[in-house]
Design an enzyme around this catalytic site. Structure first.
Site, short mmCIF file in Angstrom:
data_model
loop_
_atom_site.label_atom_id
_atom_site.label_comp_id
_atom_site.label_asym_id
_atom_site.label_seq_id
_atom_site.Cartn_x
_atom_site.Cartn_y
_atom_site.Cartn_z
CG ASP A 67 -11.52 -67.67 11.67
OD1 ASP A 67 -10.53 -67.91 10.95
OD2 ASP A 67 -12.63 -68.20 11.49
CG ASN A 136 -22.25 -73.85 13.06
OD1 ASN A 136 -21.68 -73.29 12.13
ND2 ASN A 136 -21.80 -73.82 14.29
CD GLU A 143 -19.19 -71.56 16.10
OE1 GLU A 143 -19.89 -71.78 15.10
OE2 GLU A 143 -18.27 -72.33 16.44
#
Ligand code: PGA
Length: 234
Positions: A67, A136, A143
Site C-alpha cells: 500500500d 481495526n 479498512e
C-alpha cells in the site's frame, strides 16, 4: 490458519526473517509482498543484517508493496511507504531496481496505475506475502467495509488509521483483499498488547467485512506469528 506464539518482538522478527531467508534460498526468484508499519521494522533490520553477512542473496527476487498514501504530499514524502522501504530495506540490499514494485502515490492516472499493478501481480504471482494487522482489523489499507473481491484501488482511510499512523493523508492506495488472498503463502505478524483484541477477533470471530483480516481464515497457507502480548487473548 497456523498460529505460532513466540516470546517477544525480538523473537517474532527473528522468526519472520528466517522464514523469508529460507524461502529465498529455496527459490531465488521468489516474489515477495512486503508490508510497512512499525511491526516489520526489525524484520527488515534482520534481513539487511543477513544480507551483509552473505547469508542471503536478494538479486533474483521480485517485490510488491502492499500500500501507499495518496496523493503523496511533498512535505510528507518522508511518511510515504516508498521512502520507508528505501530507507529501511531496499537501499541496503541487492534487489534490482526493476524488480521492485511500489504503488505510485504521485500517479496522474490512478485508475490505470491500480489496474497495471494488479496486472503486474497477476503476471508475477506473489509467493510469500508479509502482512501486519491494524487494530481495526485492516490488512494493507483494506479498512473495515472492504469487500472480499476487492482489487488494488484508492481507499479512504478510517479516522483511527489516520490518528494511529500520525499522518494527514485521508486516502491511500492498497492491494485489495482478493489480491492479497491470491498470494501462495501469507505470514501475518502481530506484536504487543494493542493487537491482542484484534487477533482474538480475527481468530475466534466469523468472516466479516467489519474485520477485513477475518477473510484470511479461508486462506490455505497462512501463518500468524504473534508475540505473547498480541496472543494474550487467544
Ligand atoms: P503497525 O501497523 O505495524 O504500525 O502496527 C500495522 C498495520 O496497520 O497494518
Amino acid at each position: 490458519m497456523k498460529i505460532i506464539e513466540v516470546k517477544n518482538y525480538h523473537a517474532l522478527s527473528m522468526l519472520a526473517a528466517k522464514i523469508i531467508i529460507d524461502e529465498v534460498r529455496e527459490k531465488p526468484n521468489l516474489v515477495i509482498g512486503f508490508a510497512t508499519g512499525k511491526t516489520p521494522l526489525k524484520l527488515y533490520k534482520n534481513l539487511v543484517g543477513a544480507y551483509r553477512k552473505g547469508e542471503v542473496d536478494f538479486s533474483g527476487i521480485k517485490t510488491f508493496n502492499l500500500d501507499e498514501y495518496y496523493p503523496i504530499k511533498q512535505n510528507e514524502y518522508k511518511k510515504s511507504y516508498r521512502s520507508y522501504m528505501s530507507k529501511r530495506f531496499f537501499s541496503d540490499v541487492n534487489i534490482p531496481k526493476e524488480n521492485i514494485h511500489l504503488l505510485d502515490g504521485n500517479s496522474k492516472d490512478i485508475a490505470k496505475s491500480c489496474k497495471d499493478y494488479e496486472n503486474q501481480i497477476r503476471k508475477n504471482p506473489i509467493d510469500l506475502q508479509i502482512l501486519g494487522i491494524g487494530i481495526n482489523g485492516h490488512i494493507g489499507f483494506n479498512e473495515p467495509g472492504s469487500k472480499k473481491d476487492s482489487k488494488t484501488r484508492v481507499v479512504k482511510l478510517s479516522p483511527s488509521t489516520i490518528k494511529r499512523n500520525k499522518v494527514s493523508y485521508t486516502k491511500a492506495l492498497t492491494m485489495g483483499i482478493s489480491t492479497i488472498m491470491k498470494s501462495k503463502k501469507i505470514i501475518l505478524l502481530a506484536s504487543g498488547k494493542s493487537k491482542a483484541e484484534v487477533i482474538e477477533r480475527m481468530i475466534k470471530g466469523k468472516e466479516s467485512e467489519k474485520l477485513p483480516a477475518s477473510f484470511l481464515k479461508n486462506h490455505k497457507d497462512i501463518t500468524v506469528i504473534v508475540d505473547k502480548k498480541a496472543g494474550s487473548l487467544i
